[in-house]
Motif scaffolding. Structure first.
Motif, PDB file in Angstrom:
ATOM      1  N   ALA A 101       0.766  -1.260  -0.195  1.00 56.80           N
ATOM      2  CA  ALA A 101       0.067   0.209  -0.088  1.00 56.80           C
ATOM      3  C   ALA A 101       0.830   1.288   0.156  1.00 56.80           C
ATOM      4  O   ALA A 101       0.325   2.334  -0.054  1.00 56.80           O
ATOM      5  CB  ALA A 101      -0.870   0.049   1.213  1.00 56.80           C
ATOM      6  N   VAL A 102       2.251   1.000   0.041  1.00 57.22           N
ATOM      7  CA  VAL A 102       2.952   2.268  -0.129  1.00 57.22           C
ATOM      8  C   VAL A 102       4.119   2.449  -1.276  1.00 57.22           C
ATOM      9  O   VAL A 102       4.429   1.348  -1.564  1.00 57.22           O
ATOM     10  CB  VAL A 102       3.722   2.558   1.254  1.00 57.22           C
ATOM     11  N   GLU A 103       4.438   3.685  -1.524  1.00 58.72           N
ATOM     12  CA  GLU A 103       5.411   3.822  -2.822  1.00 58.72           C
ATOM     13  C   GLU A 103       6.960   3.087  -2.366  1.00 58.72           C
ATOM     14  O   GLU A 103       7.068   3.104  -1.097  1.00 58.72           O
ATOM     15  CB  GLU A 103       5.548   5.108  -3.271  1.00 58.72           C
ATOM     16  N   ALA A 104       7.450   2.455  -3.621  1.00 56.77           N
ATOM     17  CA  ALA A 104       8.614   1.811  -3.180  1.00 56.77           C
ATOM     18  C   ALA A 104       9.610   2.982  -2.506  1.00 56.77           C
ATOM     19  O   ALA A 104      10.431   2.431  -1.665  1.00 56.77           O
ATOM     20  CB  ALA A 104       9.469   1.528  -4.655  1.00 56.77           C
ATOM     21  N   ALA A 105       9.759   4.272  -2.937  1.00 54.60           N
ATOM     22  CA  ALA A 105      10.797   5.006  -2.260  1.00 54.60           C
ATOM     23  C   ALA A 105      10.411   5.380  -0.752  1.00 54.60           C
ATOM     24  O   ALA A 105      11.285   5.536   0.034  1.00 54.60           O
ATOM     25  CB  ALA A 105      10.727   6.248  -2.957  1.00 54.60           C
ATOM     26  N   ALA A 106       9.180   5.434  -0.634  1.00 55.61           N
ATOM     27  CA  ALA A 106       8.698   5.953   0.964  1.00 55.61           C
ATOM     28  C   ALA A 106       9.008   4.561   1.608  1.00 55.61           C
ATOM     29  O   ALA A 106       9.478   4.632   2.993  1.00 55.61           O
ATOM     30  CB  ALA A 106       7.171   5.910   0.874  1.00 55.61           C
ATOM     31  N   LEU A 107       8.955   3.414   0.937  1.00 58.38           N
ATOM     32  CA  LEU A 107       9.092   2.098   1.932  1.00 58.38           C
ATOM     33  C   LEU A 107      10.593   1.861   2.100  1.00 58.38           C
ATOM     34  O   LEU A 107      11.000   1.533   3.299  1.00 58.38           O
ATOM     35  CB  LEU A 107       8.569   0.752   0.884  1.00 58.38           C
ATOM     36  N   GLU A 108      11.234   2.306   1.046  1.00 54.94           N
ATOM     37  CA  GLU A 108      12.727   2.180   1.360  1.00 54.94           C
ATOM     38  C   GLU A 108      13.281   3.202   2.567  1.00 54.94           C
ATOM     39  O   GLU A 108      14.175   2.937   3.169  1.00 54.94           O
ATOM     40  CB  GLU A 108      13.582   2.651   0.182  1.00 54.94           C
ATOM     41  N   ALA A 109      12.699   4.368   2.455  1.00 55.97           N
ATOM     42  CA  ALA A 109      13.006   5.538   3.485  1.00 55.97           C
ATOM     43  C   ALA A 109      12.569   4.920   4.753  1.00 55.97           C
ATOM     44  O   ALA A 109      13.377   5.004   5.768  1.00 55.97           O
ATOM     45  CB  ALA A 109      12.429   6.769   3.201  1.00 55.97           C
ATOM     46  N   LEU A 110      11.461   4.370   4.831  1.00 55.86           N
ATOM     47  CA  LEU A 110      11.036   3.944   6.361  1.00 55.86           C
ATOM     48  C   LEU A 110      11.731   2.646   6.685  1.00 55.86           C
ATOM     49  O   LEU A 110      12.187   2.546   7.721  1.00 55.86           O
ATOM     50  CB  LEU A 110       9.661   3.441   5.941  1.00 55.86           C
ATOM     51  N   THR A 111      12.260   1.834   5.861  1.00 58.53           N
ATOM     52  CA  THR A 111      12.946   0.748   6.108  1.00 58.53           C
ATOM     53  C   THR A 111      14.347   1.301   6.785  1.00 58.53           C
ATOM     54  O   THR A 111      14.873   0.703   7.716  1.00 58.53           O
ATOM     55  CB  THR A 111      13.323  -0.306   4.948  1.00 58.53           C
ATOM     56  N   ASP A 112      14.882   2.383   5.770  1.00 57.80           N
ATOM     57  CA  ASP A 112      16.128   2.741   6.656  1.00 57.80           C
ATOM     58  C   ASP A 112      16.096   3.433   7.832  1.00 57.80           C
ATOM     59  O   ASP A 112      16.814   3.135   8.994  1.00 57.80           O
ATOM     60  CB  ASP A 112      16.667   3.928   5.551  1.00 57.80           C
ATOM     61  N   HIS A 113      14.870   4.049   8.144  1.00 59.94           N
ATOM     62  CA  HIS A 113      14.605   4.760   9.416  1.00 59.94           C
ATOM     63  C   HIS A 113      14.463   3.589  10.631  1.00 59.94           C
ATOM     64  O   HIS A 113      15.012   3.880  11.591  1.00 59.94           O
ATOM     65  CB  HIS A 113      13.308   5.618   9.360  1.00 59.94           C
ATOM     66  N   LEU A 114      13.753   2.334  10.281  1.00 57.08           N
ATOM     67  CA  LEU A 114      13.538   1.475  11.024  1.00 57.08           C
ATOM     68  C   LEU A 114      15.130   0.878  11.699  1.00 57.08           C
ATOM     69  O   LEU A 114      15.227   0.519  12.498  1.00 57.08           O
ATOM     70  CB  LEU A 114      12.733   0.441  10.591  1.00 57.08           C
ATOM     71  N   HIS A 115      15.670   0.677  10.513  1.00 50.93           N
ATOM     72  CA  HIS A 115      17.331   0.180  10.747  1.00 50.93           C
ATOM     73  C   HIS A 115      17.874   1.112  11.572  1.00 50.93           C
ATOM     74  O   HIS A 115      18.734   0.793  12.599  1.00 50.93           O
ATOM     75  CB  HIS A 115      18.037   0.137   9.386  1.00 50.93           C
ATOM     76  N   SER A 116      17.795   2.647  11.336  1.00 49.97           N
ATOM     77  CA  SER A 116      18.432   3.345  12.274  1.00 49.97           C
ATOM     78  C   SER A 116      17.858   3.392  13.789  1.00 49.97           C
ATOM     79  O   SER A 116      18.676   3.391  14.764  1.00 49.97           O
ATOM     80  CB  SER A 116      18.169   4.866  11.935  1.00 49.97           C
ATOM     81  N   LEU A 117      16.694   2.999  14.190  1.00 51.36           N
ATOM     82  CA  LEU A 117      16.011   2.565  15.327  1.00 51.36           C
ATOM     83  C   LEU A 117      16.640   1.309  16.133  1.00 51.36           C
ATOM     84  O   LEU A 117      16.462   1.415  17.272  1.00 51.36           O
ATOM     85  CB  LEU A 117      14.343   2.931  15.248  1.00 51.36           C
ATOM     86  N   ASN A 118      16.477   0.507  15.259  1.00 48.99           N
ATOM     87  CA  ASN A 118      16.981  -0.844  15.977  1.00 48.99           C
ATOM     88  C   ASN A 118      17.861  -1.547  14.908  1.00 48.99           C
ATOM     89  O   ASN A 118      17.440  -2.208  13.871  1.00 48.99           O
ATOM     90  CB  ASN A 118      15.663  -1.636  15.857  1.00 48.99           C
ATOM     91  N   THR A 119      19.315  -1.173  15.269  1.00 52.28           N
ATOM     92  CA  THR A 119      20.274  -1.685  14.132  1.00 52.28           C
ATOM     93  C   THR A 119      20.210  -3.245  14.134  1.00 52.28           C
ATOM     94  O   THR A 119      20.856  -3.763  13.063  1.00 52.28           O
ATOM     95  CB  THR A 119      21.641  -1.198  14.541  1.00 52.28           C
ATOM     96  N   ARG A 120      19.745  -4.015  15.151  1.00 53.29           N
ATOM     97  CA  ARG A 120      19.994  -5.364  15.250  1.00 53.29           C
ATOM     98  C   ARG A 120      18.742  -6.206  14.729  1.00 53.29           C
ATOM     99  O   ARG A 120      18.933  -7.447  14.457  1.00 53.29           O
ATOM    100  CB  ARG A 120      20.330  -5.897  16.479  1.00 53.29           C
ATOM    101  N   ALA A 121      17.894  -5.604  14.313  1.00 55.08           N
ATOM    102  CA  ALA A 121      16.533  -6.459  14.103  1.00 55.08           C
ATOM    103  C   ALA A 121      16.740  -6.836  12.612  1.00 55.08           C
ATOM    104  O   ALA A 121      17.162  -5.985  11.908  1.00 55.08           O
ATOM    105  CB  ALA A 121      15.508  -5.709  14.412  1.00 55.08           C
ATOM    106  N   LEU A 122      15.976  -7.975  12.481  1.00 55.52           N
ATOM    107  CA  LEU A 122      15.968  -8.410  10.969  1.00 55.52           C
ATOM    108  C   LEU A 122      14.636  -7.763  10.501  1.00 55.52           C
ATOM    109  O   LEU A 122      13.432  -7.686  11.188  1.00 55.52           O
ATOM    110  CB  LEU A 122      15.597  -9.899  11.237  1.00 55.52           C
ATOM    111  N   ILE A 123      14.505  -7.190   9.332  1.00 60.29           N
ATOM    112  CA  ILE A 123      13.278  -6.223   8.916  1.00 60.29           C
ATOM    113  C   ILE A 123      12.789  -7.112   7.725  1.00 60.29           C
ATOM    114  O   ILE A 123      13.878  -7.343   6.651  1.00 60.29           O
ATOM    115  CB  ILE A 123      13.639  -4.815   8.636  1.00 60.29           C
ATOM    116  N   LEU A 124      11.646  -7.506   7.848  1.00 58.50           N
ATOM    117  CA  LEU A 124      11.064  -8.501   6.393  1.00 58.50           C
ATOM    118  C   LEU A 124       9.861  -7.395   5.827  1.00 58.50           C
ATOM    119  O   LEU A 124       8.965  -7.082   6.817  1.00 58.50           O
ATOM    120  CB  LEU A 124      10.705  -9.799   7.067  1.00 58.50           C
ATOM    121  N   HIS A 125      10.031  -7.490   4.804  1.00 62.29           N
ATOM    122  CA  HIS A 125       8.417  -6.711   4.202  1.00 62.29           C
ATOM    123  C   HIS A 125       7.540  -7.615   3.840  1.00 62.29           C
ATOM    124  O   HIS A 125       7.658  -8.890   3.575  1.00 62.29           O
ATOM    125  CB  HIS A 125       9.039  -6.142   2.982  1.00 62.29           C
TER     126      HIS A 125
END
Lengths: 383, 576
Positions: free
Chosen positions: B434-458
């Motif tokens: 439901a979100v644009e690819a660019a926004a998703l990428e920015a959000l993923t980066d943001h989540l990585h910065s909040l929690n560097t150790r977590a596995l993030i799965l789309h």
């Protein structure tokens, strides 16, 4: 010189490359066992015109939570199915404490009288969660090239009452009694596929039955105890042709609840391709499809369709990103999928989500979703 | 020794009985995943498109092993009677980046560096000519027709070494200098772990310990000449090793033999693998992120593999919608109204005890309310270690909500939401469709910065490659998961709870079927503080429907049950 850097820089491919051209080839001492590439055996087992499958029942049990409580309560997946104290082999001693002999002794007089309703009622009193039992069974109709139709009953379900009701709903009881069904195929010994066998024997004690040759003694005895007196073919590992374009294949594999071996049915439909019918596919869809590819010659070299329960693999994949039935099936590019039973409601939903050709059902007779073929639904190949 | 424990029929049915025995051994070992892992299995992929073949991984090794059935023959062995003697070829496929490849045959490295390598290994069926340079050992299987003896034998050179007598010259110089080794692979030791896993598997299924024998013999060193001919050295020797696990009376291995007391390099399972207690995973995620949808898909994956999993659900507000939607999927224990992270610590233990006693499964999932702070739950789980082993903290995040137009992706990084993201081992970023690819990428980066150790799965509709969750646990073990790290609080800080943030739940019932505009009006009147609404209510012309509202998105689907469930509105400062 760094060999890795050199090889990275060389013009490489998986075929003959720089090193191959040098005549450098592997020379491990273990290569004495080197085998030439095996070509596909491509057994020609003939063709048929069409296949029709009527889903008599795909609901093996009605509540997964109850079923899992039974399994874990009795000690898990390695426990012998005859000892769970599931109906009809209950002995009244509680979960995990049953035996085939005790259970059968209580119901045998009623089976012999043909009073299966009473037999199940007795079993219910002595078993755990008998009302949760349903069963898997379907009717396969093969149309030969000359138009002749042959019917096979494929598995017979679990709960006597439920299967009797389901048979009547689809007219199977009359077909059995009138000798319209040419053979009864028992894919494997699991309770939900097999334990309602007395319902088949009641209507057609002479029916020709096919089982894997790896049934355990209890399973073999049950055939006789149910009153069967007809021909019984025990199918060995590998291919067993039934008629032109139709063959059983016995996969040797151990299965949970102490069962061994499962048969699948392969049908070669003229100008269409291969159609496969499975019970649970415990051997795994990968092995199932690879085996067909290697061993059978089929129309257009096309894996056209399948019906039944789909287990992807008995193993975890060593690469987790591939551990998915949807990915496992992609390679075969199927055109018509009639999955149900152990495939899982949500996996079926996922097939639909990614645009797989899953034939929808009508969610009648206690089937839970229209996402797949439910009880009473029919699928034909070609569609 | 009773062969019937593995193969319940007499030998001689086919020309590949040893392949059947091998299949049976490894399939039965995998009935229960925990058992398979405790034995050291880390995934198997069968293949039958050419020979009967398998690829697999085992614990403690990065490589993929290939096993190919070559054939079998019947042989009368003096003193032992008729035996079936099967043979399998053993391959090792190191990852392309592995330094081990530097000592593999040049041809093996060439293949491993090609882009097709990964695919070729996945599709391994044993007949591929280009994979033969990876063939470095053999597995023997001897079985007595009497069904009272079975032996497994690993045969491999201590070092697979070929000396280039004349060297290999390329334009830039010597690729291999004269007299140096073109390859020098410690083949036997590389196969030890695989062999020990296999032998331990047979030991478990046969219910008896094998005799372990090690045979050693010489073989001539091999020399490669510039004319591409191969010769055997008359003076230099290499060592061929042969390790056998013998159950029952089996013929001896060849060479100079000594008995070993135990299987070398046998896998010793860690506590988590042994699963002395069930594992409890914690599922969190803000209101309406898609926790229950994700959970149902995960359960479908697990149950399709007979990995039965019970669920403990806790909903905020007096509503049992989630339990209703899960009905029939598994055993669900619903905890009372309230939130497990702050008011229900006392009811979690009895709830866990009830579900474990009703269904002694290997794992359970605690689905928390959307307002639960996992930091508080993890603390509580520490007190339940006598009952369960804490597993993953999985947070489902709503990509749609976090990427709402005109808003900074970090806008919700406060209080409970922040804690849910920071304490997660795995973040499932749901509704990615439901979100644009660019926004998703920015959000993923943001989540990585909040929690560097977590596995993030789309995820889309809660679907992820679920095998990745297992792999993540494997990679970290129990103790190195982010959620298990000690909790550090700044002075004066305390873990946020929803009470701090003023969340409330309100139930509304209706005496007539609602029209869509009426429903929308109710949601709208609740004001901007409304985060979530859910329930089963009668809709005009539709009958009973499941209402799900979150992040501005309203979903209405036919209900599985007729029975209505009050519409519960959850949020802060609710109006109307």
């Amino acid at each position: 010189m760094n060999r890795r850097e050199f090889l990275k820089g060389a013009s490489l491919g998986i075929g003959a490359g720089a090193i191959g051209a040098m005549g450098l080839y592997s020379y491990t001492p273990m290569r004495k066992a080197f085998l030439p590439e095996v070509h596909r055996q491509m057994t020609d087992f003939g063709v048929c015109k069409s296949v029709k499958v009527t889903n008599i029942s795909e609901t093996s049990w009605f509540d997964n939570g109850v079923f899992m409580t039974n399994v874990t309560g009795a000690g898990g997946l390695l426990v012998d199915q005859y000892t769970y104290n599931w109906a009809p082999f209950g002995n009244g001693k509680g979960i995990g404490k049953g035996t085939y002999q005790d259970g059968l002794a209580k119901i045998k007089p009623y089976i012999q009288k043909g009073d299966l309703h009473e037999a199940w009622a007795i079993a219910k009193e002595n078993s755990v969660d008998a009302d949760n039992a349903g069963g898997f069974s379907c009717l396969v109709e093969i149309e030969a090239m000359d138009g002749t139709k042959t019917k096979y009953l494929f598995d017979c379900g679990w709960n006597y009452d439920w299967m009797e009701e389901s048979f009547k709903r689809e007219g199977i009881d009359n077909m059995l009694a009138n000798g319209e069904i040419a053979g009864f195929i028992q894919t494997h010994e699991h309770m939900d596929h097999y334990w309602a066998f007395p319902v088949v024997a009641k209507y057609a004690p002479n029916i020709h039955i096919y089982t894997p040759n790896t049934f355990y003694p209890e399973g073999k005895d049950y055939i006789k105890a149910a009153g069967h007196v007809g021909k019984w073919t025990e199918v060995k590992k590998g291919l067993y042709p039934l008629q032109p374009g139709v063959a059983l294949y016995q996969f040797e594999c151990p299965i949970i609840f102490r069962v061994f071996g499962e048969m699948s049915l392969y049908c070669n439909v003229k100008d269409v391709g291969l159609v496969s019918i499975t019970g649970c596919c415990h051997q795994g869809i990968i092995l199932f499809a690879d085996t067909a590819y290697k061993e059978l010659q089929y129309e257009k070299d096309k894996f056209y369709g399948l019906y039944g329960g789909l287990h992807i693999s008995p193993f975890d994949d060593w690469d987790p990103k591939y551990d998915d039935l949807v990915i496992g099936l992609k390679k075969w590019n199927l055109e018509r999928v009639g999955c149900n039973h152990c495939t899982g409601l949500i996996t079926a939903q996922k097939f639909v989500d990614v645009g797989y050709p899953v034939v929808k059902g009508t969610a009648r007779f206690r089937s839970k979703t229209t996402n797949y073929l439910g009880n009473g639904d029919i699928i034909t190949f070609p569609g | 020794m009773k062969l019937e424990k593995i193969l319940p029929r007499a030998l001689g049915d086919s020309d590949s009985d040893c392949a059947s025995i091998f299949t049976s051994l490894i399939m039965a070992a995998h009935f229960e995943r925990t058992r398979a892992r405790a034995l050291g299995w880390r995934g198997v992929r069968p293949c039958a498109s050419s020979h009967p073949a398998w690829t697999c991984r085992v614990a403690g090794s990065d490589h993929v092993f290939g096993i190919r059935f070559d054939g079998e023959r019947r042989e009368q062995i003096p003193g032992y009677g008729p035996f079936l003697r099967g043979r399998f070829s053993l391959f090792i496929f190191p990852p392309a980046q592995s330094p081990l490849l530097d000592v593999f045959p040049l041809d093996a490295m060439r293949v491993a560096l090609s882009p097709e390598y990964e695919h070729a290994v996945r599709e391994f069926s044993g007949g591929e000519a280009h994979l033969q340079p990876f063939l470095l050992g053999a597995l023997g299987m001897d079985v007595s027709f009497a069904g009272n003896a079975l032996s497994l034998t690993l045969e491999a050179p201590a070092r697979h070494r070929v000396i280039c007598a004349d060297g290999i010259a390329v334009d830039q110089g010597w690729l291999v200098a004269p007299g140096e080794a073109e390859c020098d692979v410690p083949a036997f030791s590389l196969f030890l772990r695989l062999f020990s896993v296999l032998a331990a598997t047979a030991e478990e299924q046969l219910g008896e310990k094998p005799r372990i024998l090690l045979g050693r013999s010489d073989m001539p060193r091999r020399l490669f000449h510039a004319d591409a001919s191969m010769a055997e050295s008359e003076t230099e020797k290499e060592t061929l090793l042969c390790l056998a696990a013998c159950f029952g009376p089996c013929p001896a291995v060849e060479g100079e033999i000594r008995a070993l007391r135990a299987l070398p390099a046998r896998h010793r399972p860690e506590e988590l693998e042994q699963r002395l207690r069930p594992v409890l995973h914690v599922l969190t995620g803000f209101l309406g992120a898609g926790k229950t949808t994700f959970l149902r898909r995960w359960l479908d994956f697990l149950h399709g593999r007979e990995r039965y999993t019970g669920v403990i659900q806790n909903e905020f507000g007096k509503v049992e919608l989630d339990a209703t939607l899960m009905k029939g999927d598994t055993l669900v224990e619903a905890l009372d109204e309230g939130c497990v992270c702050c008011s229900l610590a006392d009811s979690l233990r009895p709830g866990l005890e009830r579900i474990i006693s009703a269904m002694p499964a290997e794992q359970f999932v605690l689905e928390t309310t959307g307002l639960a702070n996992p930091a508080n739950i993890m603390e509580e789980l520490g007190n339940l270690r006598d009952l369960v082993t804490p597993g993953l903290v999985i947070t489902v995040a709503d990509a749609l909500d976090l990427c709402r137009p005109g808003q900074d992706p970090g806008r919700e990084d406060t209080g409970i939401r922040l804690a849910q993201l920071q304490k997660a081992d795995v973040i499932i970023l749901n509704k990615c469709d439901a979100v644009e690819a660019a926004a998703l990428e920015a959000l993923t980066d943001h989540l990585h910065s909040l929690n560097t150790r977590a596995l993030i799965l789309h995820a889309r509709f809660g679907n992820i490659p679920f095998g990745e969750l297992d792999a993540w646990i494997d990679a970290h073990g129990e103790t190195r998961l982010p959620s298990h790290s000690p909790r550090l609080m700044r002075m004066g800080e305390h873990a946020a709870t929803h009470a701090d943030e003023g969340y409330e739940a309100r139930a509304v019932s209706f005496d007539h079927p609602l029209s869509l505009p009426e429903l929308k009006e109710i949601l709208s009147k609740a004001g901007p503080g409304l985060c979530r609404a859910k329930g089963i209510i009668a809709m005009e012309g539709e009958g009973p429907c499941v209402i799900q509202y979150a992040a501005g998105r309203l979903d209405i689907t036919p209900a599985p049950e007729e029975k209505p469930i009050d519409l519960v509105l959850i949020g802060t400062d609710l109006k109307g």
